[in-house]
Design a protein around this motif. Sequence first.
Motif, short mmCIF file in Angstrom:
data_model
loop_
_atom_site.label_atom_id
_atom_site.label_comp_id
_atom_site.label_asym_id
_atom_site.label_seq_id
_atom_site.Cartn_x
_atom_site.Cartn_y
_atom_site.Cartn_z
N GLY A 281 1.03 -7.12 -4.17
CA GLY A 281 2.04 -6.34 -4.87
C GLY A 281 2.21 -4.97 -4.24
O GLY A 281 1.53 -4.61 -3.27
N LYS A 282 3.11 -4.18 -4.81
CA LYS A 282 3.41 -2.86 -4.28
C LYS A 282 2.22 -1.91 -4.46
O LYS A 282 1.39 -2.11 -5.35
N CYS A 285 0.71 -0.71 -8.13
CA CYS A 285 1.22 -1.58 -9.19
C CYS A 285 0.14 -2.06 -10.15
O CYS A 285 0.45 -2.75 -11.12
N ASP A 454 3.25 -6.87 -9.44
CA ASP A 454 4.29 -5.98 -9.98
C ASP A 454 5.40 -6.73 -10.71
O ASP A 454 6.18 -6.13 -11.44
N THR A 457 4.18 -6.64 -14.73
CA THR A 457 3.53 -5.46 -15.32
C THR A 457 4.45 -4.66 -16.24
O THR A 457 4.03 -3.63 -16.78
N GLY A 501 7.74 -1.83 -11.91
CA GLY A 501 6.48 -2.55 -11.93
C GLY A 501 5.29 -1.79 -11.38
O GLY A 501 4.20 -2.35 -11.25
N VAL A 502 5.46 -0.50 -11.03
CA VAL A 502 4.40 0.30 -10.42
C VAL A 502 3.79 1.24 -11.46
O VAL A 502 4.43 2.20 -11.89
#
Length: 844
Positions: A281-282, A285, A454, A457, A501-502
């Motif tokens: 993911g990023k 996240c 992400d 979330t 999503g972070v």
Amino acid sequence: MPQPLLTVGLATALVQTIDFSANILSENHAIYPSSDGASPDNHTVLRDITNNFHRLSFRISENDAKRRGAEKKNAKLSEAEQHLLKLSDELRELVDPLRDAFLHVQPRGSYSDPKWGSAREALLTVWKEKDITNLLKKLKNVKKEVDTTLLFALRQHLDQSTEKGVLMTSVHDPKTHHWERWQIDAINSIHTNAWKPKNRKHVEEFSKHVDALVLAENKAHFCREVFAHLHFVEQDDRLQSISTPHEGSFDWVLDPRHEKQASLLKWLGDTSGKNLFWMTGKPGCGKSTLMKHLFRNERLFPQLEEWSGQLPGFLTGCFLWNCGNELQKSSIGLLNTLLYETLQDMIYGPYKQDPGIVPWLFNDRWNQFLSYGGGLNPFTLPELRAAFDLLISDASKKFLFMIDGLDEIEEGPSTLLDIFLTAAQRENVKMCVSSRKAPIFQQAFNGCPSLEVDRYTRGGILSCVLYAFDQNDTMFSIPAEDSDGTEERAIINMIVEKSAGVFLWASLATEILLQDVKETDDVATIRARVDALPFDVKDLIAYIVDSLDIQQLEQAARLIRLLEAHGYPNLLPLCFAADVDTTSGLAAEARPLTSLEVLTTIDDMRNLLKFKCKTLLAIFEAGPMDEARSDKVDLKNFRVNYMHRCIRDFLRSETIRGRVKEATHYDALNTDENWANAHLWTLKTLTPRNDNMPIWDALTNCIEYALRLEAASKCIRLTYLDEVSAALTHHLSIYLLADMDFPPGATVQSFLDIAVLLNLSGYVAIKTDKAADRKEIRHAMDYAKDVRKVIDAGGEEKWLGKRAMLREAYSSSSPPELAALLEYHTKSVRFSTQKPFVELPEWV
């Protein structure tokens, strides 16, 4: 513990010393080569031999002290104990010259010399054959007397126990000390065979049991040393410092009703051979928070049991951290952690694996230890890799390894990817790993089960934002005309949507909004502020830095410089280092800080980090995992670091560094002055911990920074070192030397002992010239001579650590005129001797 254990302890130390001495004197006792056939160099072998002699000598002295201490307290020593004390004195007279001979040989054992086939060959360069033969005979006689005395003590205990009707039973709990287990088995053998100390054959049979005890003690020491090298203080810090997820934030990952999310649960119980799961993911996240949520989560166990079946299973994890110290972000640190945690679980957990697994995993080192006391140096990456591969080769066990932050490895992830992809090919190994979506990971994990964190979330971020706003007294108590809450909820939704999503973005954005909100603000103003926030995390960090006024930027830059200069500091020392008055420690009183003083200092730092640095830096708590938390705060568990790696990477970029330098006095700060002041404060305010005064690290940190400042200014920091000396004198006047962690070998009486030992030539010359006390100088010279034997015999890494200036001073040659001056001042009558001239350096 049963009474004879004190006797067993001293007897074991004596026999260990005798056996080691006899082995290295033997013609047939070759120096063990490594598995690749290479023999260790002469210098290493001689260093390890002398180091082992010092260790064994210390063990004898430690046991001697217990008995002599009991004697002073009017506790009558048994006949066996009295005789063992006599034998220990005899053995010391035999072995001390042997140890000193190997110390004398060391300069002859250069790296370039042809390698000796045995320690005996080396010894014959300074001793004669007959000397060795005579010593072997004397050692054999002492060994026989020790065996006879120990048999006498255990026979006596058996007879007394029989009279009282107390029966000895065998024990197999690995947590039971091996002395106790051996003692019970030995007494049972004595009872079964009716052995008596006056029967020569009985003593010979009993001697085999003593040999087994010595082997067990050697294994125990080897295991302790291996665990000491595998373990490091910050091993669990990253796991502990990750915030516990907000309630419900990650429940989705373990909810079987959601097909995609439930793929992790399915994978845990799957036996198809797809044994590596990738969390990605990023940046920011919540990958690490999710991995912490999953690590040892009881809800995983039913699925894991489906996979492991009837075989024992072991779950071990490592949370890497690029913002931490060297081991926290390296392949060596990772394998150290996996091996340490797994072996601890195997040996001391419910499975109770035989501790002999440690010598099996590190067989080369074990044989080197038996051969010449070697094999106890820090591990290399190939060794750790080989041990890890051997560990998981046991198909009778199942292993789940959870590794967070593969992208945090400083040297790059290539080595780890090879290790984990190879391990995951085994049917008995599963790997759950997390990392960013870098191309190297996408290629390596192509086709593996995976989860993009992400994407799931949003609900967790919403809960966190709502909770943060709910805790703020000002936010949304702001009146709004005809408001039904829709506008307020729209602002929250905007934050959640912009976060994409972070969690990191949402956390930073929420924090900056809460700090800026005022009672005079209205909903429209707050909405405009949210709308102005950049979408990307890096852009948001830049936005926060740009929002700092010059005073805030100056303070933030100062703390960042202090953090970068020291690396991963504890909270209270950083508080001291942040003091703009770098001489405050000189006037500080040597006493523990009061609770109020500590809390006030920490609160000031918290406010500085939160409101002046806008949470770019944060305080992390990294307490021990397996210890119950108490109400008492342990400050050593609190450290200061970057809020997130994204922040550190941004602040380290050349662009932002240039901007900060232009706007502040970034380069004017001498961080060595600040940290010297901080270490002096730390030394002066030391408090005992678990009946131990951790003084050595604080003391040598002060000396390291005094030497750094001396190198920069070419002036001895006399005033500073005098305050260090005064602080040491204060602690020595209050606390027992036995409770202080000084190097063994001699008793420290004053700072001059330490100064001569560590070769602080300039300081010693000034103090000797200004105020020479004959007895103090003689003690310092003798102290340095005795303790250097311990440090030079392999203890440099332990006692000097990575303090570069201190190690340089220690290893440098003292000026001959200074040595002559010291000798001059030790003489009681000096009328006929001219005082040696020593040019004194400048000092401040």
